[in-house]
Design an enzyme around this catalytic site. Structure first.
Site, PDB file in Angstrom:
ATOM      1  N   LYS A  66       0.875  -1.174   0.000  1.00  0.00           N
ATOM      2  CA  LYS A  66       0.000   0.000   0.000  1.00  0.00           C
ATOM      3  C   LYS A  66       0.911   1.222   0.000  1.00  0.00           C
ATOM      4  CE  LYS A  66      -4.538   0.921   0.670  1.00  0.00           C
ATOM      5  NZ  LYS A  66      -5.759   0.186   0.339  1.00  0.00           N
ATOM      6  N   GLY A 126     -23.124   5.456   4.852  1.00  0.00           N
ATOM      7  CA  GLY A 126     -22.244   5.938   3.790  1.00  0.00           C
ATOM      8  C   GLY A 126     -22.723   5.421   2.444  1.00  0.00           C
ATOM      9  N   VAL A 127     -23.311   6.313   1.661  1.00  0.00           N
ATOM     10  CA  VAL A 127     -23.816   5.898   0.348  1.00  0.00           C
ATOM     11  C   VAL A 127     -23.035   6.639  -0.735  1.00  0.00           C
ATOM     12  CG1 VAL A 127     -26.074   5.008   0.997  1.00  0.00           C
ATOM     13  CG2 VAL A 127     -25.799   7.462   0.739  1.00  0.00           C
ATOM     14  N   GLY A 128     -21.698   6.506  -0.644  1.00  0.00           N
ATOM     15  CA  GLY A 128     -20.807   7.083  -1.647  1.00  0.00           C
ATOM     16  C   GLY A 128     -20.639   6.107  -2.796  1.00  0.00           C
ATOM     17  N   VAL A 141     -19.155   3.064  -3.199  1.00  0.00           N
ATOM     18  CA  VAL A 141     -19.526   1.661  -2.961  1.00  0.00           C
ATOM     19  C   VAL A 141     -20.962   1.575  -2.432  1.00  0.00           C
ATOM     20  CG1 VAL A 141     -19.001  -0.452  -1.685  1.00  0.00           C
ATOM     21  CG2 VAL A 141     -17.143   1.012  -2.475  1.00  0.00           C
ATOM     22  N   TYR A 153     -23.569   3.392  -2.751  1.00  0.00           N
ATOM     23  CA  TYR A 153     -24.622   3.609  -3.750  1.00  0.00           C
ATOM     24  C   TYR A 153     -24.889   2.317  -4.542  1.00  0.00           C
ATOM     25  CZ  TYR A 153     -26.836   4.897  -8.113  1.00  0.00           C
ATOM     26  OH  TYR A 153     -27.684   4.918  -9.199  1.00  0.00           O
TER      27      TYR A 153
HETATM   28  P1  NAD Z   1     -16.643   7.286  -0.797  1.00  0.00           P
HETATM   29  O1  NAD Z   1     -15.831   8.398  -0.238  1.00  0.00           O
HETATM   30  O2  NAD Z   1     -17.102   7.355  -2.202  1.00  0.00           O
HETATM   31  O3  NAD Z   1     -17.945   7.062   0.099  1.00  0.00           O
HETATM   32  C1  NAD Z   1     -17.930   7.165   1.490  1.00  0.00           C
HETATM   33  C2  NAD Z   1     -19.205   7.889   1.876  1.00  0.00           C
HETATM   34  O4  NAD Z   1     -19.276   7.912   3.307  1.00  0.00           O
HETATM   35  C3  NAD Z   1     -19.246   9.334   1.398  1.00  0.00           C
HETATM   36  O5  NAD Z   1     -20.464   9.574   0.712  1.00  0.00           O
HETATM   37  C4  NAD Z   1     -19.155  10.145   2.707  1.00  0.00           C
HETATM   38  O6  NAD Z   1     -19.890  11.354   2.628  1.00  0.00           O
HETATM   39  C5  NAD Z   1     -19.752   9.181   3.696  1.00  0.00           C
HETATM   40  N1  NAD Z   1     -19.392   9.421   5.088  1.00  0.00           N
HETATM   41  C6  NAD Z   1     -18.204   9.831   5.592  1.00  0.00           C
HETATM   42  N2  NAD Z   1     -18.283   9.905   6.938  1.00  0.00           N
HETATM   43  C7  NAD Z   1     -19.525   9.508   7.270  1.00  0.00           C
HETATM   44  C8  NAD Z   1     -20.206   9.361   8.513  1.00  0.00           C
HETATM   45  N3  NAD Z   1     -19.613   9.635   9.675  1.00  0.00           N
HETATM   46  N4  NAD Z   1     -21.488   8.924   8.492  1.00  0.00           N
HETATM   47  C9  NAD Z   1     -22.102   8.645   7.322  1.00  0.00           C
HETATM   48  N5  NAD Z   1     -21.505   8.790   6.119  1.00  0.00           N
HETATM   49  C10 NAD Z   1     -20.231   9.207   6.110  1.00  0.00           C
HETATM   50  O7  NAD Z   1     -15.786   5.968  -0.521  1.00  0.00           O
HETATM   51  P2  NAD Z   1     -16.026   4.515  -1.128  1.00  0.00           P
HETATM   52  O8  NAD Z   1     -15.076   4.287  -2.237  1.00  0.00           O
HETATM   53  O9  NAD Z   1     -17.487   4.309  -1.318  1.00  0.00           O
HETATM   54  O10 NAD Z   1     -15.533   3.611   0.076  1.00  0.00           O
HETATM   55  C11 NAD Z   1     -16.352   3.406   1.229  1.00  0.00           C
HETATM   56  C12 NAD Z   1     -15.599   2.529   2.218  1.00  0.00           C
HETATM   57  O11 NAD Z   1     -15.295   1.272   1.608  1.00  0.00           O
HETATM   58  C13 NAD Z   1     -14.243   3.106   2.658  1.00  0.00           C
HETATM   59  O12 NAD Z   1     -14.023   2.716   3.999  1.00  0.00           O
HETATM   60  C14 NAD Z   1     -13.243   2.417   1.761  1.00  0.00           C
HETATM   61  O13 NAD Z   1     -11.974   2.334   2.346  1.00  0.00           O
HETATM   62  C15 NAD Z   1     -13.887   1.049   1.634  1.00  0.00           C
HETATM   63  N6  NAD Z   1     -13.485   0.324   0.424  1.00  0.00           N
HETATM   64  C16 NAD Z   1     -13.722   0.855  -0.789  1.00  0.00           C
HETATM   65  C17 NAD Z   1     -13.345   0.157  -1.937  1.00  0.00           C
HETATM   66  C18 NAD Z   1     -13.612   0.702  -3.313  1.00  0.00           C
HETATM   67  O14 NAD Z   1     -13.517  -0.067  -4.288  1.00  0.00           O
HETATM   68  N7  NAD Z   1     -13.979   1.969  -3.455  1.00  0.00           N
HETATM   69  C19 NAD Z   1     -12.713  -1.095  -1.818  1.00  0.00           C
HETATM   70  C20 NAD Z   1     -12.497  -1.634  -0.536  1.00  0.00           C
HETATM   71  C21 NAD Z   1     -12.890  -0.899   0.574  1.00  0.00           C
END
Ligand code: NAD
Length: 352
Positions: free
Chosen positions: A80, A178-180, A182, A184
């Site tokens: 990483k 968290g509906v970002g 992933v 969503y």
């Molecule tokens: P992202 O930033 O797109 O989405 C995260 C969402 O969480 C955002 O919409 C943010 O506004 C929201 N958020 C932040 N703090 C919050 C809180 N206290 N309460 C509620 N919502 C909150 O990130 P992502 O890519 O969707 O990743 C989400 C999680 O999954 C992270 O922990 C990331 O490390 C993990 N992850 C992601 C991937 C990937 O492929 N993107 C792979 C493995 C793990």
């Protein structure tokens, strides 16, 4: 700052400190273990308060990648990288080109991909300096988030079958924190499967989208822990499963995409004692690394999807082992990963 005495140091093979004066790049690349193959792992850009905070993250996250890839049936090791800086204000072509050159200097021992603060465009810039990138745009495999969501969905299905004995998610209630990116896509899968969604996010627009598209019920940030649901899916930041939240959870299953969901390892035991089934984070969220591991080869979507689908089978094996040995699922996952990557064998000499 000592490396070998650092609390997060765990027989890491290599830790590289990168500095490029012209672009202002300050970064750390950590390679934990390559027993199963070359290291692959994302690059996180974050405004760390100190160098030690950045080092801590690099050591911890790279170790997690070794365990994740071992259980995702990938011939890959764990690595990483972290770039110290604010991704909203400090990105530049020069910075990512410099990072790409550092990755290249490792000769393929580490392949870099997306993580928090680093997207497909940034990977493409680094790809101008090194072939050791994954998750490129164009003819690359692109954003891994939908693949991660699919893996979490398959993992939730496995957890539901094991814990609740249901073959379907129809009418089950699932809270998604968290509906970002992933979250969503996970909501989309769960909605299509007949699940009822309860969601929260600090970003109002993201919440509005899943309420409108999937009929989700929105709750305030803190209320997500008290929601009357069958499954809690943490998809925001880590450490949301802790001393304060565990007693409030009404879910029978914790299964989401967030990395490092347990604030401390002992919280895995706390969940088990309360009869809550925990799908270990690095197992259920491996869809993204599986997806990017196909960079460079022929991308057969059905094959990749089937590979990601195996996350459900791996989780079932972990749930069954944990039950038969009476240990928390988090411990069962660690032991299984260590068996697979040979935690006791050190160094790349055993890689062949
Ligand atoms: P992202 O930033 O797109 O989405 C995260 C969402 O969480 C955002 O919409 C943010 O506004 C929201 N958020 C932040 N703090 C919050 C809180 N206290 N309460 C509620 N919502 C909150 O990130 P992502 O890519 O969707 O990743 C989400 C999680 O999954 C992270 O922990 C990331 O490390 C993990 N992850 C992601 C991937 C990937 O492929 N993107 C792979 C493995 C793990």
């Amino acid at each position: 700052m000592s490396i070998f005495d650092h609390p997060e140091f765990d027989n890491h093979e290599e830790v590289v400190f990168c500095h490029d004066r012209d672009s202002g790049l300050k970064a750390i690349i950590a390679i934990h273990n390559r027993n199963l193959g070359p290291a692959l792992g994302g690059c996180r850009m974050w405004p760390y308060a100190s160098d030690d905070e950045a080092l801590t993250d690099a050591l911890r996250l790279s170790r997690g990648m070794t365990y994740k890839s071992a259980l995702a049936d990938l011939a890959l090791g764990g690595g990483k990288s972290v770039i110290i800086g604010d991704s909203r204000t400090m990105k530049s072509d020069a910075l990512f080109r410099a990072m790409g050159r550092f990755v290249d200097s490792l000769g393929g021992r580490y392949t870099i991909a997306e993580d928090v603060g680093v997207g497909v465009d940034d990977i493409d810039i680094m790809g101008q300096e090194t072939a050791h990138v994954a998750g490129r745009g164009g003819d690359g495999v692109g954003d891994p988030s939908p693949a991660t969501a699919y893996g979490v969905y398959k993992g939730i299905q496995a957890a539901v079958a094991h814990k609740l004995g249901h073959a379907s998610l129809q009418d089950l209630r699932i809270s998604v924190q968290g509906v970002g990116a992933v979250g969503y896509h996970l909501c989309r899968y769960l909605h299509q499967a007949g699940g009822k969604l309860v969601v929260t996010d600090i970003d109002v627009e993201s919440v509005r989208r899943v309420v409108e598209e999937f009929g989700a019920e929105a709750v305030d940030l803190e209320d997500i822990y008290d929601a009357d649901v069958d499954i809690y899916a943490p998809c925001a930041l880590g450490a949301s499963v802790n001393d304060e939240t565990i007693p409030r959870l009404r879910a029978k299953i914790v299964a989401g995409s967030a990395n490092n969901q347990l604030a401390e390892a002992r919280h895995g035991s706390d969940l088990a004692e309360r009869g809550i089934l925990y799908a270990p984070d690095y197992v259920i969220n491996a869809g993204g690394v599986i997806h990017v591991s196909y960079e460079g080869g022929t991308f057969d979507a059905a094959r990749v999807r089937s590979h990601i689908g195996r996350i459900g089978k791996t989780l079932t094996e972990i749930f069954e082992r944990a039950a038969s040995k009476r240990i928390p699922t988090s411990d069962a996952a660690d032991r299984l990963a260590e068996e697979r990557f040979g935690a006791t064998k050190l160094g790349p000499s055993v890689a062949a």
